[in-house]
Scaffold this motif. Structure first.
Motif, PDB file in Angstrom:
ATOM      1  N   ALA A  74     -58.453  40.986  12.265  1.00 31.98           N
ATOM      2  CA  ALA A  74     -57.693  40.215  11.278  1.00 31.98           C
ATOM      3  C   ALA A  74     -56.820  39.168  11.970  1.00 31.98           C
ATOM      4  N   SER A  99     -58.893  36.328  13.209  1.00 30.61           N
ATOM      5  CA  SER A  99     -59.200  35.441  12.100  1.00 30.61           C
ATOM      6  C   SER A  99     -57.991  34.555  11.775  1.00 30.61           C
ATOM      7  N   ALA A 102     -57.854  30.583  11.983  1.00 29.44           N
ATOM      8  CA  ALA A 102     -57.416  29.816  10.819  1.00 29.44           C
ATOM      9  C   ALA A 102     -56.323  28.836  11.224  1.00 29.44           C
ATOM     10  N   LEU A 124     -56.420  25.743   8.678  1.00 34.19           N
ATOM     11  CA  LEU A 124     -56.549  26.305   7.327  1.00 34.19           C
ATOM     12  C   LEU A 124     -55.158  26.388   6.705  1.00 34.19           C
ATOM     13  N   LEU A 155     -51.757  27.662   4.840  1.00 37.97           N
ATOM     14  CA  LEU A 155     -50.971  28.858   5.136  1.00 37.97           C
ATOM     15  C   LEU A 155     -51.283  30.033   4.218  1.00 37.97           C
ATOM     16  N   ASP A 156     -51.708  29.751   2.991  1.00 36.37           N
ATOM     17  CA  ASP A 156     -51.962  30.881   2.094  1.00 36.37           C
ATOM     18  C   ASP A 156     -53.104  31.749   2.607  1.00 36.37           C
ATOM     19  N   ALA A 157     -54.084  31.086   3.264  1.00 35.96           N
ATOM     20  CA  ALA A 157     -55.198  31.848   3.823  1.00 35.96           C
ATOM     21  C   ALA A 157     -54.742  32.618   5.068  1.00 35.96           C
ATOM     22  N   ALA A 180     -51.761  33.673   5.759  1.00 28.98           N
ATOM     23  CA  ALA A 180     -50.881  34.775   5.383  1.00 28.98           C
ATOM     24  C   ALA A 180     -51.686  36.010   5.004  1.00 28.98           C
ATOM     25  N   LEU A 181     -52.831  35.777   4.392  1.00 22.55           N
ATOM     26  CA  LEU A 181     -53.666  36.903   3.972  1.00 22.55           C
ATOM     27  C   LEU A 181     -54.136  37.701   5.186  1.00 22.55           C
ATOM     28  N   ASP A 182     -54.553  36.981   6.235  1.00 17.24           N
ATOM     29  CA  ASP A 182     -55.003  37.653   7.457  1.00 17.24           C
ATOM     30  C   ASP A 182     -53.870  38.491   8.064  1.00 17.24           C
ATOM     31  N   ARG A 227     -51.250  39.683   6.575  1.00 15.29           N
ATOM     32  CA  ARG A 227     -50.961  40.817   5.695  1.00 15.29           C
ATOM     33  C   ARG A 227     -51.943  41.951   5.964  1.00 15.29           C
ATOM     34  N   GLU A 228     -53.202  41.566   6.133  1.00 17.98           N
ATOM     35  CA  GLU A 228     -54.223  42.583   6.389  1.00 17.98           C
ATOM     36  C   GLU A 228     -53.965  43.292   7.718  1.00 17.98           C
ATOM     37  N   ASP A 246     -51.200  45.676   7.421  1.00 18.33           N
ATOM     38  CA  ASP A 246     -51.686  46.780   6.618  1.00 18.33           C
ATOM     39  C   ASP A 246     -52.388  47.837   7.491  1.00 18.33           C
ATOM     40  N   TYR A 247     -53.229  47.365   8.407  1.00 11.31           N
ATOM     41  CA  TYR A 247     -53.930  48.301   9.295  1.00 11.31           C
ATOM     42  C   TYR A 247     -52.939  49.051  10.183  1.00 11.31           C
ATOM     43  N   GLN A 259     -51.351  51.761   8.354  1.00 10.39           N
ATOM     44  CA  GLN A 259     -52.202  52.938   8.163  1.00 10.39           C
ATOM     45  C   GLN A 259     -52.174  53.844   9.392  1.00 10.39           C
TER      46      GLN A 259
END
Lengths: 624, 461
Positions: free
Chosen positions: B409, B412, B416, B421, B423-425, B427-429, B431-432, B435-436, B439
């Motif tokens: 992530a 990626s 990006a 790319l 920033l909204d894209a 930020a998603l990476d 966040r992911e 998230d890992y 976990q």
């Protein structure tokens, strides 16, 4: 007085949507307002939309609500915000003519069949003899009006107090009386009522400002719409102005803090952190030598302008002194001083996600009464409360939008689970599926629902179907096309993609830049596919954005679906949290109070620890 | 499963030491009323019932129903929340006979204790907030450590260094995300530029996070090797002297952790400890000496084993020199340590350059061989725990998988950022990725956590 099927208390942005939705869906409805002249008033900034809020407006519109149409018809300037930061976080914002907005809002209510307007003040609600259902309301003049459902949208008016320096007066908006009695009545009936605070800056006489010394901020000339009806209203395009505070300003403000109700403890309600008053900013950021502010028009035919970024509750002499320290405002005259307002709100945890009260069947609550801030947040709740109140009359299940289909879903879910203690404002980061909740896709997400609910006009339905087909056709054109030699001559950035499918090539960020620099999406598209000229700009834009974000949309949905399993895991409404050994006491109390419907909701309840959640997860998922 | 992990109203008990004969055995009891119930089968009962936390009581474990003494024991008392599980706990130190242990457990069950499910003590510790998942896993790893390096690593993880590394990383990613979100949540006219860090600064922070994740993920190879031991394959033509080398190693009486005879495996293997590393030394000799079809199969498996090995020792009979077969093998495994055996014999020529002279029969050259192995392993697995303090090692496949996903992530996100790319894209990476990491420590609950993690524990931990 006669009885109604539905009563809406309050004629603000929530009340307007609630009343219209109820009446449009066929309920015989009454809107009670303290003053019909003040329907749809914009108490604070003369603007609609903005980041995330603009998405809310477009979602309201997609479902058949009114706010988008009113904003389009009353705009003084339109801008698309965040153009450089990505399509998912862009949103339209309008500067609005306040008087016109209010007038149009009132007219839309007056023109609505099934809807009556009454000038009065509600002082109590009337429950059934068994105390379970609402049966009507009692007004200031002692009149009882019956109704099976009531939507409470009192905004900042319940037991409201205004603050300017040491002066404290009753009132919900400067010059307008508070709704006295209802808040206390709700308290004594056991509703969880508390206080919040918000503020607004001064309105200054434009003729006293030297605008030549300020930076101008112009609106865009590209057409921008809130409503998917995309009606042209021939609106003016007025400028806003940018200015900066200075050390001198801050010194004046510091000198007046001893007479600030905010710092002297007179205001008990919690104010919005993200929209602080200027004295708040000066105290919290002592190192900053300047703060930005804006001058915005209040209307086309008024001399008043709004000082965005300078809300305050300092005494008027301090206010005047600090305005005079600003460039171009040396001789400024105050028309309306800045002030703070403190008001009663209801804790939103006492509501179901339908916005119906858990304490009294048939009572719905929407808008600032639930602890939100902003016209858009209020209108969104008003619409949903109106829809669900209407469905209650017919004994239908409520409509609850999910967090991944609309910002409205995020908003209401946050409200009823987080039960905000300070005014809640929508942000894009509150949405897990931000990329999917783009403003331009609101109709694709919600208009089919609006149609099935019966809220959508024939005109809107036709427009939607045309747009939807247009998008599908452009997407088909894109996906059935490969990048050819000739394309490279028109768009050099396509060179690395020669022979590739155009659909894949469009994901290249370099092409995104070319798109952004094009005059319009249609212009970009028709350079590659001449047939694309036939389609309206909005269809082309949506089709292109879907193509650009495809990879990321898939990724977002993958992350979301991983969360989804627990998100969707339903918790029985009669679930006994005390039966889980080891659940922390705090979590147990909070969960008992909120009664989350899903594990995802439970996860967002404050005070619930990860280990509590782990326990809950196992109990619920294994059914032990 | 007849009983659930959630059934935490009942006390649990289990043998915490290896079953079978030993000097001592420890039986761990935890849960509500544990001290009171244990006291019912203990004399002097009141001494146990009234013992403060962190104390030991000496006495007899009895079967109260038959009024019969079972064993002389020591009972360690822990009072909630100051115990491993966070509950009232008692550890019984009895004599290590299976008969004693069986009786004690039966009596405890009659008192109301349930046999603990795999990982249940750790589960309770996690639920009671005594540990995070990474530490819980470290308990398991510490208990199964079979060499000094593994023990050091696991202990370090247990002390929280790895948890802290994950937490720091996640915090940094969330900080970074907050910076990005501020840009996404406020239009430029609501947020003032001087409040924002320049984007180049953000990208540098992203790069640093990515590098730290990569270093952690890379530590897995070393951590796993230290935890599970290095596979060292001894290969060579028949009669090169491989079995002699084995015997030599065994005769040297190194710390043999376990030895599994050829009856259970197709090959001979021993566990030895060398300079703190556990080595699983495998002799493929038996395979090569087989005949016909079986031999072909044996050669194939020998090659497979060599491919998996951390280290290959390739041995030739120095008197016979290098054959075609030897050269082919060495071409495939150029990293092999090359052993020139039988230098004690007169007719054996000097080893060629790059070959290590050895007498597997007499022991000449063994210290040099050990040094070569140590050097090679050190290159792969690193030295003692102290030498790599800044990056703690992980030895857990679950954590490694999540780290790899986190790294993907972040890769990626970096791509990006490099490609411009929006920033909204980006930020998603990020966040992911966060998230890992969440976990890994159990910050984010995912379906697998309970089934996968706690199911893997041995009883009694």
């Amino acid at each position: 007085m006669g009885d109604y099927e539905a009563i809406v208390i309050g004629g603000g942005h929530a009340g307007i949507e609630a009343a219209l939705a109820l009446a449009r869906l066929g309920a015989k409805s009454l809107l009670i307002t303290q003053n019909p002249d003040n329907i749809g008033k914009m108490s604070c900034n003369p603007a609609i939309g903005g980041l995330a809020k603009g998405n809310l407006v477009r979602e309201i519109d997609a479902l058949g609500g009114q706010m988008g149409i009113l904003a389009d018809a009353s705009s003084l300037q339109l801008r698309m915000l965040n153009l450089s930061r990505g399509a998912a976080v862009q949103a339209p914002r309008a500067q609005s003519d306040k008087a016109l907005y209010s007038e149009l809002a009132r007219r839309s209510l007056e023109d609505q069949p099934n809807l009556s307007i009454l000038m009065d003040t509600v002082v109590d609600i009337i429950p059934s003899s068994d105390g379970r259902r609402i049966e009507g309301v009692l007004t200031e003049r002692g009149i009882t009006i019956g109704a099976k459902v009531v939507v409470l949208t009192t905004g900042t008016f319940m037991e409201a107090k205004l603050f300017i320096g040491q002066w404290i007066g009753p009132g919900g908006r400067l010059g307008e009386p508070a709704a006295v009695g209802l808040g206390s009545a709700l308290r004594s009936r056991g509703f969880p009522v508390d206080r919040m605070k918000t503020g607004t800056p001064a309105r200054i006489a434009a003729s006293s400002i030297d605008f030549s010394r300020l930076d101008v901020q112009q609106g865009e000339t590209k057409p921008i719409f809130f409503s998917f009806l995309e009606k042209e209203y021939q609106r003016p395009n007025l400028p806003c102005y940018i200015l900066w505070t200075s050390e001198k300003t801050h010194e004046v403000i510091r000198g007046g803090l001893d007479r600030s109700p905010l710092f002297s403890g007179q205001i008990v309600g919690k104010g919005p952190r993200y929209c602080p008053s200027i004295e708040d900013k000066v105290v919290r950021f002592p190192d900053r030598s300047k703060h930005q502010a804006f001058i915005e028009p209040e209307g086309q035919y008024t001399n008043e302008v709004y000082l965005n970024g300078l809300s305050s509750s300092l005494p008027e002499d301090v206010q005047l002194a600090f305005y005079h320290s600003l460039p171009g405002l040396e001789n400024a005259r105050i028309v309306r001083p800045a002030y703070a307002v403190e008001y009663d709100y209801l804790e939103a945890a006492s509501l179901y996600a339908s916005l119906e009260s858990k304490l009294l069947s048939g009572l719905y609550v929407a808008g600032q009464t639930n602890g939100t801030s902003g016209y858009e947040e209020a209108a969104a709740q008003g619409l949903m409360a109106g829809i669900n109140a209407r469905r209650k009359l017919d004994g239908l299940e409520p409509v609850i939008l999910s967090r991944d289909e609309a910002y409205i879903g995020v908003l209401i879910d946050d409200l009823v689970t987080l039960s905000p203690k300070e005014p809640y404002r929508m942000f894009t980061s509150r949405a897990e599926r931000r990329l999917a909740l783009r403003h331009d896709s609101a109709d694709l997400r919600l208009t089919p629902l609006g149609i099935s609910l019966g809220l959508v006009s024939e005109e809107r339905k036709d427009k939607f179907e045309k747009r939807k087909n247009g998008i599908d056709e452009i997407q088909h054109l894109i996906s059935s096309r490969r990048v050819r030699k000739a394309d490279i001559d028109t768009i050099e950035a396509l060179r690395p993609h020669l022979g590739e499918s155009l659909e894949v090539a469009l994901r290249d960020p370099f092409l995104g830049k070319v798109m952004d620099e094009s005059a319009s999406a249609r212009d970009f598209m028709s350079r590659l596919i001449p047939e694309a000229k036939e389609y309206p700009e909005s269809s082309t834009q949506t089709a292109l954005l879907e193509a650009r974000y495809k990879g990321y949309l898939e990724k977002e949905s993958r992350i979301a679906s991983r969360l989804d399993r627990s998100e969707r895991l339903r918790i029985p409404s009669d679930f006994d949290y005390r039966a889980i050994p080891g659940l922390s006491k705090e979590a147990m109390e909070k969960l008992e109070a909120v009664k989350p419907l899903t594990l995802g909701q439970a996860a967002r309840v404050t005070g619930v620890r990860k280990s509590d959640l782990a326990l809950l997860y196992i109990v619920v998922s294994r059914g032990t | 499963m007849s009983r659930s992990y959630l059934d935490r109203g009942r006390p649990i008990a289990a043998l915490a030491t290896v079953p079978g004969r030993s000097a001592l055995a420890v039986i761990r009891c935890s849960g509500p009323r544990t001290i009171e119930l244990c006291a019912q089968c203990f004399s002097p009962a009141t001494a146990l019932a009234s013992a403060p936390g962190y104390s030991m009581v000496h006495g007899w474990f009895n079967d109260p129903r038959k009024d019969e003494r079972i064993d002389e024991v020591l009972a360690a008392v822990f009072r909630a929340p100051h115990s491993f599980t966070g509950e009232d706990s008692v550890e019984l130190y009895c004599h290590g006979s299976s008969a004693v242990v069986a009786r004690v457990l039966v009596v405890l069950e009659e008192r109301g204790f349930s046999p603990a499910l795999p990982g249940e003590f750790s589960f309770r510790a996690f639920i009671n907030g005594k540990t995070d998942l990474v530490k819980a896993e470290a308990v398991n790893e510490l208990a199964s450590a079979n060499c000094e390096a593994a023990r050091q690593d696991a202990l370090e993880r247990l002390s929280g260094t790895l948890s802290k590394a994950y937490k720091d990383l996640r915090d940094d990613l969330l900080d970074l995300l907050a910076e990005l979100e501020a840009r996404l949540d406020y239009p430029s006219d609501e947020i003032e530029d001087e409040e924002l860090e320049p984007e180049s600064g953000l990208f540098a922070r992203l790069q640093s996070c990515r590098d730290r994740v990569r270093r952690l993920a890379e530590g897995y190879i070393a951590g796993k090797l230290r935890q599970e031991g290095a596979l060292v394959v001894v290969a060579g033509r028949p009669n090169a002297g491989k079995s002699s080398l084995f015997n030599l190693v065994l005769r040297e009486e190194r710390a043999i952790v376990s030895s599994e005879p050829g009856t259970t495996r197709d090959w001979l293997e021993v566990w030895v400890e060398l300079s703190g590393y556990a080595l699983r030394l495998v002799d493929t000799a038996g395979l090569r000496q087989a005949l016909g079809e079986i031999e072909a199969e044996g050669v194939k498996r020998s090659l497979e084993l060599s491919a998996r090995a951390e280290l290959v020792l390739y041995m030739v009979d120095g008197r016979k020199g290098l054959s075609e077969e030897d050269l082919t093998y060495l071409e495939r495994y150029p990293e092999a340590i090359k052993l020139w055996n039988k230098i004690d014999l007169d007719e054996c020529p000097e080893p060629p350059p790059g070959w290590l002279g050895l007498s597997a029969k007499k022991g000449a050259g063994l210290p040099e061989l050990e040094a070569a192995i140590r050097e090679r392993l050190f290159a792969i697995a690193g030295g003692g725990a102290a030498s790599q303090k800044e990056t703690p090692r992980l030895a857990n496949a679950r954590q490694k998988t999540l780290l790899d996903q986190c790294l993907a992530a972040l890769d990626s996100a970096q791509a990006a950022a490099a490609r411009g790319l929006p920033l909204d894209a980006l930020a998603l990476d990020i966040r992911e990725a966060a998230d890992y990491l969440g976990q890994i420590s159990g910050e984010i609950t995912s379906d697998e956590i309970f089934d996968r993690i706690f199911g893997a524990f041995c009883l009694g931990k």
